[in-house]
Each structure stands twice: as C-alpha cells, then as structure tokens.
Scaffold this active site. Structure first.
Site, mmCIF file in Angstrom:
data_model
loop_
_atom_site.group_PDB
_atom_site.id
_atom_site.type_symbol
_atom_site.label_atom_id
_atom_site.label_comp_id
_atom_site.label_asym_id
_atom_site.label_seq_id
_atom_site.Cartn_x
_atom_site.Cartn_y
_atom_site.Cartn_z
ATOM 1 N N SER A 12 -24.790 18.589 -31.368
ATOM 2 C CA SER A 12 -24.481 18.751 -32.898
ATOM 3 C C SER A 12 -25.580 19.184 -33.594
ATOM 4 O O SER A 12 -26.613 18.255 -33.861
ATOM 5 C CB SER A 12 -23.830 17.301 -33.245
ATOM 6 O OG SER A 12 -23.960 17.623 -34.689
ATOM 7 N N HIS A 35 -22.180 22.444 -31.348
ATOM 8 C CA HIS A 35 -21.203 21.420 -31.888
ATOM 9 C C HIS A 35 -21.577 21.523 -33.500
ATOM 10 O O HIS A 35 -22.823 21.478 -33.863
ATOM 11 C CB HIS A 35 -21.004 20.127 -31.558
ATOM 12 C CG HIS A 35 -20.046 19.275 -32.343
ATOM 13 N ND1 HIS A 35 -18.833 19.216 -31.978
ATOM 14 C CD2 HIS A 35 -20.257 18.741 -33.170
ATOM 15 C CE1 HIS A 35 -18.072 18.446 -32.753
ATOM 16 N NE2 HIS A 35 -18.904 17.854 -33.485
ATOM 17 N N ASP A 93 -20.771 21.034 -37.246
ATOM 18 C CA ASP A 93 -20.127 19.896 -37.939
ATOM 19 C C ASP A 93 -19.728 20.384 -39.601
ATOM 20 O O ASP A 93 -20.661 20.384 -40.118
ATOM 21 C CB ASP A 93 -20.774 18.544 -38.079
ATOM 22 C CG ASP A 93 -20.516 17.824 -36.777
ATOM 23 O OD1 ASP A 93 -19.480 17.621 -36.504
ATOM 24 O OD2 ASP A 93 -21.712 17.528 -36.133
ATOM 25 N N MET A 145 -18.281 19.830 -43.192
ATOM 26 C CA MET A 145 -17.828 18.710 -44.016
ATOM 27 C C MET A 145 -17.627 19.171 -45.248
ATOM 28 O O MET A 145 -18.523 20.124 -45.821
ATOM 29 C CB MET A 145 -18.705 17.452 -43.737
ATOM 30 C CG MET A 145 -18.965 17.195 -42.355
ATOM 31 S SD MET A 145 -20.023 15.746 -42.651
ATOM 32 C CE MET A 145 -20.702 15.297 -40.853
ATOM 33 N N HIS A 172 -16.218 21.759 -35.524
ATOM 34 C CA HIS A 172 -15.801 20.382 -35.988
ATOM 35 C C HIS A 172 -15.323 20.382 -37.373
ATOM 36 O O HIS A 172 -16.093 20.137 -38.282
ATOM 37 C CB HIS A 172 -16.355 19.017 -35.448
ATOM 38 C CG HIS A 172 -15.818 17.887 -35.532
ATOM 39 N ND1 HIS A 172 -16.612 16.723 -35.696
ATOM 40 C CD2 HIS A 172 -14.795 17.379 -36.084
ATOM 41 C CE1 HIS A 172 -15.982 15.562 -35.757
ATOM 42 N NE2 HIS A 172 -14.728 16.000 -36.076
ATOM 43 N N MET A 213 -14.089 18.660 -40.453
ATOM 44 C CA MET A 213 -13.879 17.855 -41.332
ATOM 45 C C MET A 213 -13.730 18.146 -42.559
ATOM 46 O O MET A 213 -14.598 17.739 -43.562
ATOM 47 C CB MET A 213 -15.112 16.755 -41.273
ATOM 48 C CG MET A 213 -15.316 16.031 -39.812
ATOM 49 S SD MET A 213 -16.690 15.366 -39.126
ATOM 50 C CE MET A 213 -17.687 16.913 -38.696
ATOM 51 N N MET A 260 -13.001 10.422 -32.001
ATOM 52 C CA MET A 260 -14.592 9.921 -32.619
ATOM 53 C C MET A 260 -14.819 8.532 -32.431
ATOM 54 O O MET A 260 -14.170 7.425 -32.497
ATOM 55 C CB MET A 260 -14.160 10.195 -34.309
ATOM 56 C CG MET A 260 -13.842 11.501 -34.736
ATOM 57 S SD MET A 260 -15.376 12.570 -35.040
ATOM 58 C CE MET A 260 -16.677 11.641 -35.473
ATOM 59 N N ASP A 284 -17.301 12.028 -29.964
ATOM 60 C CA ASP A 284 -18.304 12.399 -30.822
ATOM 61 C C ASP A 284 -18.841 11.057 -31.661
ATOM 62 O O ASP A 284 -17.894 10.483 -32.181
ATOM 63 C CB ASP A 284 -17.646 13.496 -31.768
ATOM 64 C CG ASP A 284 -18.780 13.973 -32.718
ATOM 65 O OD1 ASP A 284 -19.684 13.758 -32.971
ATOM 66 O OD2 ASP A 284 -18.115 14.876 -33.401
#
Ligand code: DX5
Ligand code: ZN
Length: 234
Positions: free
Chosen positions: A10, A35, A37, A39, A68, A70, A141, A180
């Site tokens: 990540s 990966h 992330d 957000m 990913h 979020m 998660m 994760d």
C-alpha cells in the site's frame, strides 16, 4: 495445487517525495499489485489520493493497479477511476445499497476491469452474498479503514475462512481473497492459512529498514502457512 500468495504494498505508507523509487523497489522485490488507498474524508476520517495520482502511476508501472475506494459515492466516481487506468476496482459494501453494489460490480466488469468488494471489520461476510458469484476478489479489512500502521484486529482470519467458504458454495473458486490492515510476518500466516490470496502491506514493507527484504519475509511466512494448510487438507 499450491499458489504463492500475492503481495500488494500500500503506497499510503510510501515516500510521496520519491514515489517512483518506491514503486520500482516493490516491482523488483516481486510485488504483484500496487494498492492505492483512496479516501474521501467522509466514508473514512482521512483524505489521501485519487485520480491525478493514478493517472501518473498507471503508465509508470507494470504492477496491477489495485484501487481501494474508501469513498461515499462509488457509483458516481467509478468512471473517473476506470478512465484513470485502474486494473482492479474495489468498492465497499457499506457505501452501497444491495442493488447499487450489484450495479457497481457490473459497471466495473463492463469496463473490462477486475471487480472487488470490501468488508469493514464489523460488516458480516453475508453482505457479499448479492455479488459473491461475480467477484474477482473480496477484501476482508483487518483494521478499521482510514489509516496505515494500525494493529491487526485479532480473529479477522475467521472472516477470511467464512468468505472462502461462501465463494466455494457459490461456485466461484477463482475468487481471490485479499486482507488489508496490520499484515506483517506475525499475522500473514494466520490469514494465509485461512485462505487469503492477496496481502496488503503498508507499514510492514515501507517502514522497514529494508523494504524488499520485509516484503520477501511476509511472502515467505504466508507461503509456508498456505503450504501447511494444503498439506493438512491432503
Ligand atoms: C487502511 C488502508 C490500508 C493501509 C494498510 O484503511 O486500507 O491499505 O494502508 O496499512 P498497514 O499495512 O500499515 O496496516
Ligand atoms: Zn487499503
């Protein structure tokens, strides 16, 4: 048949001032995915990276760009990430109604990408039921999403085993299971033995003195556990 685990570092834990060097490093070290992330400050209490970064990252790497999401409104933003070059788009089930979850997975597949759905720690595995037969990957998660460097929530491996059983029951043997949060050499064997195929590692890799060595150590610990689990079944 034995399949080695895939490591998905990540980049939330990478050095943003020298991201290209960190990407090259994880490629050389044998990572399978990178990966990313995303957000939005609403779905999780943090703001990270998004479309502009992915647009620059995609042509600069041969790794699978594993995004990913979020975010609160994946159906609105999916086309942005499809256009920006994602290879795999991962939506949270908590952000979508059942009907919209089905729509989101279909939309990702229609664009020719791999589709995944993610579960927060308190969300039951059964939330994947509407799409389990169609997923390329499910994400369990093992920390509350939002931050890297948190501790693995004890017992998360039980949900990995539950998701693996659901996928088998749905006839989706090819579905990968990703875990994760808080994955390192101590926790990788637990989730790998339970059926995890893809391990996200943030701090375990990028905060290590030798990230390549750390990545290999996580992979070796997970593979030993996968092999032992396979032998136990034989
Ligand atoms: C947390 C993110 C993770 C995080 C993992 O919300 O989804 O991908 O970066 O970091 P570590 O491996 O340090 O827990
Ligand atoms: Zn993540």
């Amino acid at each position: 048949m034995f399949q080695p685990v895939k490591i998905a570092p990540s980049i939330l834990s990478a050095n943003f001032m020298d991201l290209g060097a960190d990407i090259a490093l994880i490629e050389r070290a044998g990572a399978a995915f990178v990966h990313i992330d995303v957000m939005d400050g609403h779905f999780v209490p943090n703001l990270t990276m998004g479309v502009p970064l992915l647009k620059q990252l995609k042509p600069a790497t041969s790794l699978v760009c594993d995004v990913h999401l979020m975010i609160d409104n994946p159906l609105v933003e999916l086309p942005w990430f499809i256009d920006a070059g994602a290879d795999l788009l991962n939506v949270h089930v908590e952000a979508l109604s059942e009907a919209d979850l089905v729509r989101a997975i279909a939309q990702i597949h229609e664009a020719g990408l791999l589709a995944a759905a993610a579960l927060k720690p308190k969300t039951p595995a059964s939330a994947l039921a509407p799409v389990i037969g169609d997923l390329d990957m499910a994400l369990v998660m093992s920390v509350e999403p939002g931050f890297s460097g948190q501790s693995y929530i004890a017992g998360s491996e039980a949900k990995v085993a539950e998701v693996a059983a659901m996928a088998r029951a749905a006839g989706n043997e090819a579905m990968l299971i990703q875990v994760d949060g808080g994955i390192g050499t101590a926790t990788a064997p637990l989730v790998a033995a339970a059926g995890a195929d893809v391990l996200v590692c943030g701090n375990a890799v990028f905060a290590a003195p030798d990230p390549a060595e750390a990545l290999a150590a996580v992979r070796d610990a997970a593979d030993a556990a996968r092999l032992a689990a396979l032998d136990a079944c034989a």
